[in-house]
Write a protein that holds these residues in place. Structure first.
Motif, PDB file in Angstrom:
ATOM      1  N   GLY A 125       1.034   6.867   7.393  1.00 24.94           N
ATOM      2  CA  GLY A 125       0.311   5.960   6.496  1.00 24.94           C
ATOM      3  C   GLY A 125       0.917   5.976   5.111  1.00 24.94           C
ATOM      4  O   GLY A 125       1.661   6.904   4.743  1.00 24.94           O
ATOM      5  N   GLY A 126       0.578   4.948   4.333  1.00 22.53           N
ATOM      6  CA  GLY A 126       1.154   4.812   3.003  1.00 22.53           C
ATOM      7  C   GLY A 126       0.768   5.937   2.066  1.00 22.53           C
ATOM      8  O   GLY A 126       1.621   6.540   1.410  1.00 22.53           O
ATOM      9  N   VAL A 130       3.089   8.626  -0.051  1.00 17.35           N
ATOM     10  CA  VAL A 130       3.087   8.760  -1.523  1.00 17.35           C
ATOM     11  C   VAL A 130       2.718  10.198  -1.900  1.00 17.35           C
ATOM     12  O   VAL A 130       3.333  10.799  -2.788  1.00 17.35           O
ATOM     13  N   PHE A 153      -1.939   0.670  -7.075  1.00 17.87           N
ATOM     14  CA  PHE A 153      -2.621   1.145  -5.870  1.00 17.87           C
ATOM     15  C   PHE A 153      -1.619   1.917  -5.018  1.00 17.87           C
ATOM     16  O   PHE A 153      -0.522   1.429  -4.744  1.00 17.87           O
ATOM     17  N   HIS A 154      -2.043   3.115  -4.597  1.00 14.63           N
ATOM     18  CA  HIS A 154      -1.130   3.945  -3.815  1.00 14.63           C
ATOM     19  C   HIS A 154      -1.831   4.595  -2.635  1.00 14.63           C
ATOM     20  O   HIS A 154      -1.286   5.499  -2.012  1.00 14.63           O
ATOM     21  N   GLY A 155      -3.073   4.195  -2.357  1.00 18.04           N
ATOM     22  CA  GLY A 155      -3.801   4.769  -1.233  1.00 18.04           C
ATOM     23  C   GLY A 155      -5.079   5.440  -1.701  1.00 18.04           C
ATOM     24  O   GLY A 155      -5.334   5.542  -2.906  1.00 18.04           O
ATOM     25  N   THR A 230      -1.956  -4.851  -4.900  1.00 18.81           N
ATOM     26  CA  THR A 230      -3.415  -4.920  -4.872  1.00 18.81           C
ATOM     27  C   THR A 230      -3.966  -5.573  -6.142  1.00 18.81           C
ATOM     28  O   THR A 230      -5.013  -6.215  -6.123  1.00 18.81           O
ATOM     29  N   ASP A 258       7.134   2.931  -5.611  1.00 15.58           N
ATOM     30  CA  ASP A 258       6.311   2.783  -4.403  1.00 15.58           C
ATOM     31  C   ASP A 258       6.585   1.390  -3.834  1.00 15.58           C
ATOM     32  O   ASP A 258       6.044   0.389  -4.284  1.00 15.58           O
ATOM     33  N   MET A 260       5.960   0.324  -0.854  1.00 14.93           N
ATOM     34  CA  MET A 260       5.176   0.136   0.374  1.00 14.93           C
ATOM     35  C   MET A 260       5.084  -1.341   0.734  1.00 14.93           C
ATOM     36  O   MET A 260       5.237  -1.715   1.887  1.00 14.93           O
ATOM     37  N   ILE A 261       4.820  -2.172  -0.262  1.00 10.97           N
ATOM     38  CA  ILE A 261       4.730  -3.609  -0.007  1.00 10.97           C
ATOM     39  C   ILE A 261       6.057  -4.289  -0.316  1.00 10.97           C
ATOM     40  O   ILE A 261       6.527  -5.146   0.441  1.00 10.97           O
ATOM     41  N   LYS A 287       4.278  -0.093   5.527  1.00 13.62           N
ATOM     42  CA  LYS A 287       3.842  -1.467   5.825  1.00 13.62           C
ATOM     43  C   LYS A 287       4.892  -2.238   6.641  1.00 13.62           C
ATOM     44  O   LYS A 287       5.087  -1.944   7.806  1.00 13.62           O
TER      45      LYS A 287
HETATM   46  C1  LIG Z   1       1.864   0.021  -2.986  1.00 17.36           C
HETATM   47  C2  LIG Z   1       0.999   0.743  -1.990  1.00 17.36           C
HETATM   48  N1  LIG Z   1       1.166   2.059  -1.813  1.00 17.36           N
HETATM   49  C3  LIG Z   1       0.424   2.759  -0.953  1.00 17.36           C
HETATM   50  C4  LIG Z   1      -0.545   2.140  -0.195  1.00 17.36           C
HETATM   51  C5  LIG Z   1      -1.379   2.947   0.752  1.00 17.36           C
HETATM   52  O1  LIG Z   1      -1.066   2.628   2.056  1.00 17.36           O
HETATM   53  P1  LIG Z   1      -2.068   3.028   3.242  1.00 17.36           P
HETATM   54  O2  LIG Z   1      -3.202   2.070   3.171  1.00 17.36           O
HETATM   55  O3  LIG Z   1      -1.228   2.845   4.471  1.00 17.36           O
HETATM   56  O4  LIG Z   1      -2.466   4.435   3.007  1.00 17.36           O
HETATM   57  C6  LIG Z   1      -0.741   0.769  -0.326  1.00 17.36           C
HETATM   58  C7  LIG Z   1      -1.770   0.087   0.477  1.00 17.36           C
HETATM   59  O5  LIG Z   1      -2.107  -1.057   0.290  1.00 17.36           O
HETATM   60  C8  LIG Z   1       0.031   0.040  -1.257  1.00 17.36           C
HETATM   61  O6  LIG Z   1      -0.149  -1.255  -1.457  1.00 17.36           O
END
Ligand SMILES: Cc1ncc(COP(=O)(O)O)c(C=O)c1O
Length: 452
Positions: A125-126, A130, A153-155, A230, A258, A260-261, A287
């Motif tokens: 998971g994200g 992080v 946003f990082h989780g 987010t 980060d 993730m997106i 993601k």
């Molecule tokens: C930039 C970013 N980092 C981390 C996350 C956390 O990911 P997860 O929901 O898979 O824990 C998200 C989730 O939207 C995110 O947008």
């Protein structure tokens, strides 16, 4: 209870009170509350998906403009993705041993990652990735504080919740110590009420003050999204990430992007940091990386990943991280992204969409701003262009429901529509989505819902 609007949506399709509706309602008896609002508000029971479309159990098809919170980079059921996963299912599905898919994915990723980033650890998971990145930064620097940003946003896990610059953390206190926030370069809503470039990055100067006055001077990392997702797909001005990297260097801290997106083609480059030509010390990924499969990662340099205790046996791993199925998903996703030129597609179709949404925005008094890069597009919604007061939650909800009725899935967060379709979307499909969006906007304008 079924909402009036949805009942109408079903009525207009002449559907009987559907099995889907019953399943949705009954599931709520067993599902703990708190799942994503797009799921709760749509009340959809999805049966299958193909490309940029999903079909519910009642047979209604929707254009998916959000691809499962931006995880579905290849769209639904890409044939090559499906066959790669099926093949892996028949071979081996769990265990942390080296497998060919994992080896190949790691090697391929190292080849395309910026600069000297080439050592990856895989997670599921994200937030987990992080958190691992923060552990790595602490191990490498011997320091403990971390700087995040308003709107970031990082989780939602304990180690990162304090770095979320929004209400997600409310009522979950106290937060982990050593986490600090500073304003992001959200120029459209600049908290200092100055303008770029005349401001000379006042927000970065302020960050220096935050570090000086709010921290103990033991900064392990600055953690930032190259584009804030987010917060509504907020794009910082050119040069911002470089400035942040300089602040990290001044403080002997690592610079963590980060992605993730923003990673894996979402913004029209393979990684978001490439827009500024910088190489972070660590990137966090997930993601779109797995095409929908729950797999995430951090990637860093030989030197940084060797830091102890992170590098000790079993110290940075997890039960599912990089399992053979996840590795097969990530390997084939990256392969498809590269061989089908999805990064270019994201850049081109994204630019086309942004241009056309901007044109359309002129006709609607409630569109405050159209922004984005590639297929990471934000449409800010306001009461009216003059006051720029953000659209109420109630009005955003109404917009979402009209979209649903018209056959489009739109994610609305922070008073912005976040348009993040799968990277495979063609220009024709994007045009079809735009037509629907135009109809939705027309209804809002006509009924004055935005003034609610
Ligand atoms: C930039 C970013 N980092 C981390 C996350 C956390 O990911 P997860 O929901 O898979 O824990 C998200 C989730 O939207 C995110 O947008």
């Amino acid at each position: 209870m079924i909402t009036g609007k949805l009942q109408n949506a079903s009525d207009s399709q002449s559907l009987p009170k559907s099995t889907a509706e019953q399943i949705f309602q009954e599931e709520q008896l067993y599902l703990a509350p708190g799942v994503q609002s797009i799921c709760l508000n749509s009340r959809l029971v999805i049966d299958h998906g193909k490309g940029v479309h999903v079909t519910d159990l009642d047979g209604r098809t929707y254009m998916d403009f959000f691809s499962g919170v931006t995880v579905g980079s290849l769209g639904h059921c890409h044939p090559k993705y499906v066959s790669a996963l099926k093949a892996q299912l028949n071979k081996v599905t769990f265990g942390s041993f080296t497998t060919v898919p994992r080896f190949e994915f790691l090697k391929n990723l190292a080849e395309v990652a910026p600069g000297n980033l080439r050592r990856t650890q895989l997670y599921s998971g994200g937030a987990e990735a992080v958190e691992a990145a923060l552990r790595l930064a602490r191990a490498h620097t011997g320091k403990f504080e971390v700087i995040g940003f308003w709107g970031g946003f990082h989780g939602k896990t304990g180690g990162v919740l304090g770095l979320v610059g929004d209400r997600f953390k409310h009522q979950h206190g106290p937060m982990a110590p050593g986490l600090h926030l500073a304003p992001y370069a959200n120029c459209n809503r600049c908290p200092f009420e100055v303008s770029y470039p005349g401001c000379s990055f006042l927000c970065v100067e302020f960050l220096r003050k935050v570090i000086r006055h709010n921290t103990t001077g033991s900064i392990a990392a600055i953690l930032v999204e190259p584009i804030q997702g987010t917060a509504g797909n907020v794009v910082p001005p050119p040069g911002y990430l470089k400035e942040l990297q300089a602040v990290a260097r001044e403080n002997g801290a690592l610079f963590i992007a980060d992605e993730m997106i923003t990673g894996f083609g979402r913004t029209g480059k393979l990684f978001g940091v490439e827009h500024e030509g910088i190489v972070p010390d660590i990137m966090t990924l997930g993601k779109g990386m797995g095409g929908g499969f729950p797999v995430s990662a951090l990637i860093s340099t030989d030197e940084i990943v060797s830091a102890k205790p992170f590098s000790l046996p079993s110290a940075s791993s997890s039960s599912y991280g990089g399992n053979p199925l996840a590795a097969a998903a990530a390997r084939v996703t990256l392969e498809i992204i590269l061989e089908e030129n999805l990064v270019e597609n994201s850049r081109e179709v994204g630019a086309w969409l942004i241009r056309h949404i901007e044109e359309m925005a002129g006709r609607y008094s409630f569109v405050g701003q159209v922004r984005g890069r590639g297929l990471m597009i934000g449409v800010e919604l306001v009461r009216d262009k003059k006051s720029r007061e953000l659209l109420s939650t109630q009005a955003s909800q109404a917009l979402f429901q009209i979209g649903l009725k018209e056959g489009i899935l739109l994610m609305i967060s922070s008073s912005a529509i976040r348009i993040n379709p799968a990277l495979i979307i063609s220009q024709q499909e994007a045009a079809r989505g735009l037509e629907i969006l135009d109809r939705v906007f027309g209804q809002i304008q006509k009924t004055k819902i935005h003034l609610q």
